[in-house]
Design an enzyme around this catalytic site. Sequence first.
Site, PDB file in Angstrom:
ATOM      1  N   GLU A  77      -6.690  -7.764  22.946  1.00  0.00           N
ATOM      2  CA  GLU A  77      -7.336  -8.854  22.944  1.00  0.00           C
ATOM      3  C   GLU A  77      -6.396 -10.104  22.561  1.00  0.00           C
ATOM      4  O   GLU A  77      -5.699 -10.033  21.487  1.00  0.00           O
ATOM      5  CB  GLU A  77      -8.510  -8.466  22.050  1.00  0.00           C
ATOM      6  CG  GLU A  77      -9.166 -10.100  22.067  1.00  0.00           C
ATOM      7  CD  GLU A  77     -10.551  -9.932  21.216  1.00  0.00           C
ATOM      8  OE1 GLU A  77     -10.801  -8.703  20.438  1.00  0.00           O
ATOM      9  OE2 GLU A  77     -11.092 -10.683  21.064  1.00  0.00           O
ATOM     10  N   LYS A 264     -17.137  -6.821  13.517  1.00  0.00           N
ATOM     11  CA  LYS A 264     -16.110  -6.599  14.660  1.00  0.00           C
ATOM     12  C   LYS A 264     -14.974  -7.764  14.490  1.00  0.00           C
ATOM     13  O   LYS A 264     -13.862  -6.990  14.778  1.00  0.00           O
ATOM     14  CB  LYS A 264     -16.995  -6.962  16.003  1.00  0.00           C
ATOM     15  CG  LYS A 264     -16.236  -6.451  17.245  1.00  0.00           C
ATOM     16  CD  LYS A 264     -15.316  -7.537  17.739  1.00  0.00           C
ATOM     17  CE  LYS A 264     -14.517  -6.962  18.992  1.00  0.00           C
ATOM     18  NZ  LYS A 264     -13.576  -7.826  19.351  1.00  0.00           N
ATOM     19  N   ASP A 280      -5.905   6.787  12.496  1.00  0.00           N
ATOM     20  CA  ASP A 280      -7.277   7.175  12.925  1.00  0.00           C
ATOM     21  C   ASP A 280      -8.198   5.975  12.898  1.00  0.00           C
ATOM     22  O   ASP A 280      -8.902   5.909  11.934  1.00  0.00           O
ATOM     23  CB  ASP A 280      -7.665   8.526  12.164  1.00  0.00           C
ATOM     24  CG  ASP A 280      -8.969   9.031  12.848  1.00  0.00           C
ATOM     25  OD1 ASP A 280      -9.728   8.250  13.612  1.00  0.00           O
ATOM     26  OD2 ASP A 280      -9.282  10.235  12.774  1.00  0.00           O
ATOM     27  N   HIS A 378      -9.156 -19.366  22.142  1.00  0.00           N
ATOM     28  CA  HIS A 378      -9.058 -18.078  22.640  1.00  0.00           C
ATOM     29  C   HIS A 378      -8.844 -18.304  24.126  1.00  0.00           C
ATOM     30  O   HIS A 378      -7.988 -17.470  24.860  1.00  0.00           O
ATOM     31  CB  HIS A 378     -10.735 -17.422  22.313  1.00  0.00           C
ATOM     32  CG  HIS A 378     -10.659 -16.117  22.670  1.00  0.00           C
ATOM     33  ND1 HIS A 378     -10.428 -15.005  21.931  1.00  0.00           N
ATOM     34  CD2 HIS A 378     -11.220 -15.499  23.844  1.00  0.00           C
ATOM     35  CE1 HIS A 378     -10.433 -13.741  22.554  1.00  0.00           C
ATOM     36  NE2 HIS A 378     -10.998 -13.973  23.787  1.00  0.00           N
TER      37      HIS A 378
HETATM   38  P1  NAD Z   1      -1.928  16.580   7.910  1.00  0.00           P
HETATM   39  O1  NAD Z   1      -2.997  17.845   7.670  1.00  0.00           O
HETATM   40  O2  NAD Z   1      -1.333  16.440   9.414  1.00  0.00           O
HETATM   41  O3  NAD Z   1      -1.248  16.060   6.880  1.00  0.00           O
HETATM   42  C1  NAD Z   1      -1.555  16.371   5.470  1.00  0.00           C
HETATM   43  C2  NAD Z   1      -0.902  17.375   4.674  1.00  0.00           C
HETATM   44  O4  NAD Z   1       0.397  16.843   4.445  1.00  0.00           O
HETATM   45  C3  NAD Z   1      -1.347  17.494   3.279  1.00  0.00           C
HETATM   46  O5  NAD Z   1      -2.581  18.439   3.448  1.00  0.00           O
HETATM   47  C4  NAD Z   1      -0.244  18.185   2.637  1.00  0.00           C
HETATM   48  O6  NAD Z   1      -0.162  19.549   2.680  1.00  0.00           O
HETATM   49  C5  NAD Z   1       1.070  17.675   3.379  1.00  0.00           C
HETATM   50  N1  NAD Z   1       1.722  16.430   2.726  1.00  0.00           N
HETATM   51  C6  NAD Z   1       3.107  16.269   2.448  1.00  0.00           C
HETATM   52  N2  NAD Z   1       3.494  15.357   1.815  1.00  0.00           N
HETATM   53  C7  NAD Z   1       2.221  14.598   1.412  1.00  0.00           C
HETATM   54  C8  NAD Z   1       1.811  13.393   0.515  1.00  0.00           C
HETATM   55  N3  NAD Z   1       2.744  12.716   0.086  1.00  0.00           N
HETATM   56  N4  NAD Z   1       0.678  13.061   0.355  1.00  0.00           N
HETATM   57  C9  NAD Z   1      -0.391  13.891   0.822  1.00  0.00           C
HETATM   58  N5  NAD Z   1       0.055  15.267   1.779  1.00  0.00           N
HETATM   59  C10 NAD Z   1       1.154  15.328   1.987  1.00  0.00           C
HETATM   60  O7  NAD Z   1      -3.140  15.336   8.056  1.00  0.00           O
HETATM   61  P2  NAD Z   1      -4.405  14.706   7.242  1.00  0.00           P
HETATM   62  O8  NAD Z   1      -4.003  13.338   6.776  1.00  0.00           O
HETATM   63  O9  NAD Z   1      -5.016  15.763   6.333  1.00  0.00           O
HETATM   64  O10 NAD Z   1      -5.391  14.729   8.778  1.00  0.00           O
HETATM   65  C11 NAD Z   1      -5.319  13.528   9.398  1.00  0.00           C
HETATM   66  C12 NAD Z   1      -5.691  13.800  10.923  1.00  0.00           C
HETATM   67  O11 NAD Z   1      -6.816  14.591  11.209  1.00  0.00           O
HETATM   68  C13 NAD Z   1      -5.790  12.484  11.665  1.00  0.00           C
HETATM   69  O12 NAD Z   1      -4.953  12.720  12.952  1.00  0.00           O
HETATM   70  C14 NAD Z   1      -7.246  12.399  11.921  1.00  0.00           C
HETATM   71  O13 NAD Z   1      -7.416  12.047  13.424  1.00  0.00           O
HETATM   72  C15 NAD Z   1      -7.660  14.035  12.111  1.00  0.00           C
HETATM   73  N6  NAD Z   1      -9.081  14.030  12.049  1.00  0.00           N
HETATM   74  C16 NAD Z   1      -9.982  13.293  11.537  1.00  0.00           C
HETATM   75  C17 NAD Z   1     -11.445  13.901  11.155  1.00  0.00           C
HETATM   76  C18 NAD Z   1     -12.434  12.822  10.843  1.00  0.00           C
HETATM   77  O14 NAD Z   1     -11.902  11.666  10.625  1.00  0.00           O
HETATM   78  N7  NAD Z   1     -13.544  13.022  10.510  1.00  0.00           N
HETATM   79  C19 NAD Z   1     -11.866  15.093  11.734  1.00  0.00           C
HETATM   80  C20 NAD Z   1     -10.608  16.119  11.707  1.00  0.00           C
HETATM   81  C21 NAD Z   1      -9.242  15.598  12.070  1.00  0.00           C
END
Ligand code: NAD
Length: 425
Positions: A77, A264, A280, A378
């Site tokens: 946009e 929005k 996300d 805009h």
């Molecule tokens: P991830 O599992 O890829 O990474 C997180 C992991 O990284 C942690 O569990 C930990 O083991 C590790 N880690 C290493 N260094 C860390 C630090 N400094 N801090 C925290 N963790 C560290 O990612 P995630 O964040 O658990 O999941 C994000 C993904 O899940 C996104 O891509 C999202 O789109 C997707 N997702 C979202 C939903 C929802 O929002 N409802 C549902 C399912 C999946």
Amino acid sequence: MSGFYKKSLDERLALIKEFAGLEEKEIADLKKYGAMDFEIADRMVENIVGTQQLPLGIATNFVINGKEYIVPMSMEEPSVVAAASKGASIAKITGGFKAESTPPVMIGQIQLLKVKDWGKAEVAIGKAGRTLVDSANEADPVLVKFGGGAKKIETSVIETERGKMLIVHLLVDVRDAMGANAVNTMCEKIAPRLEEISGGESRLKIISNLAIYRTVKATAVFTKKALEESFKKGDLKGEEIIEHILDAYHFAANNIFRACTHNKGIMNGIDAVAIATGQDFRALEAGAHAFASMKGKYTTLTRYYKDKEGNLIGEIELPMAVGLVGGAVKTSPIAGIAVKMLGIKTAEELGQVIACVGLSQNFAAMRALSTEGIQKGHMRLHAKNIAVMAGAKGKEIDRIAAKMAEEKNIRVDRAKELLKESEDK
Ligand code: NAD
């Protein structure tokens, strides 16, 4: 299309070319990769045939908690980057934005059905809280090592059209992750034990995007003088502009149709930074809008009022589930560069920047809407898109856009006329 995922890129392109009647030129465009090549994209999502590309702009003038930022924003946009920068330039006069965050605690939900004694089950789960938390933490020793991990269990019983349900909340400190995978894994890990304790049956085990424990609050002061001077030859005094903005805010705060568009506008800024940094953004959207209805009616995520001197204070508060590890942040090359441009080191800091962009964006929209209207700025920026829609190419785009802006007639039919005139010459 069966087995599409097993096919090579060329085989996939040949299939969709035939199915959708695509031309050679369109297939060639699909094959134009940027920093994210086929191999990276193919590892990120399924059935890849190309990558979508969005402009990446930089919002300037952002000072947050005394630190200067350049803010990458990615979106389709026009005028959003300009508006965010404008809002930030007015906030900068009083020192910029101040932002603070709560700890990065996300909620995982486990749904328990067919429990015999709901009260007893709640008490039993409460008593087993510590062992359940320890068990959840066994699923993610890395997170625990970084000081995060499951912290607490909460329960509630809800009445539904399909009978009672026991809902368990697992509170998890996810540190620098967005946390969905981490939390979902923990929920699945403790679900069998919850079934044993409650005598019920577990069904859904999933993060909640309504991250009420993981929020950012940001504020800024917009002075009368700065507001007045922000218009070149404004007809309105600073005090009047502030009154107009307050009228606009109270309209939104009390009217769901306006509140929806008000929010929005906030998400214009929030999503743009989220997309640029590989977040996300659907999770942020869902969390923001649910948070906006937490008090029983859907209302604004920002608040405006006057201070003792009559200057305008803007505030924003919303859930902020963003991460610097996991998700697309590390796999998307441009997201990595965007994070580097921001110079941020923690997910908390990223969340604060995003919230401030949301506030700045909203303030800039309110300033324009309650005075000259947004179409002036805009449409001037949108004129180039209109020229492209009419078929203009290269330098013609700028020439036709400028002409339409001068005529104050920014429409596709006019762009087509201008294009035809120049072709006829
Ligand atoms: P991830 O599992 O890829 O990474 C997180 C992991 O990284 C942690 O569990 C930990 O083991 C590790 N880690 C290493 N260094 C860390 C630090 N400094 N801090 C925290 N963790 C560290 O990612 P995630 O964040 O658990 O999941 C994000 C993904 O899940 C996104 O891509 C999202 O789109 C997707 N997702 C979202 C939903 C929802 O929002 N409802 C549902 C399912 C999946």
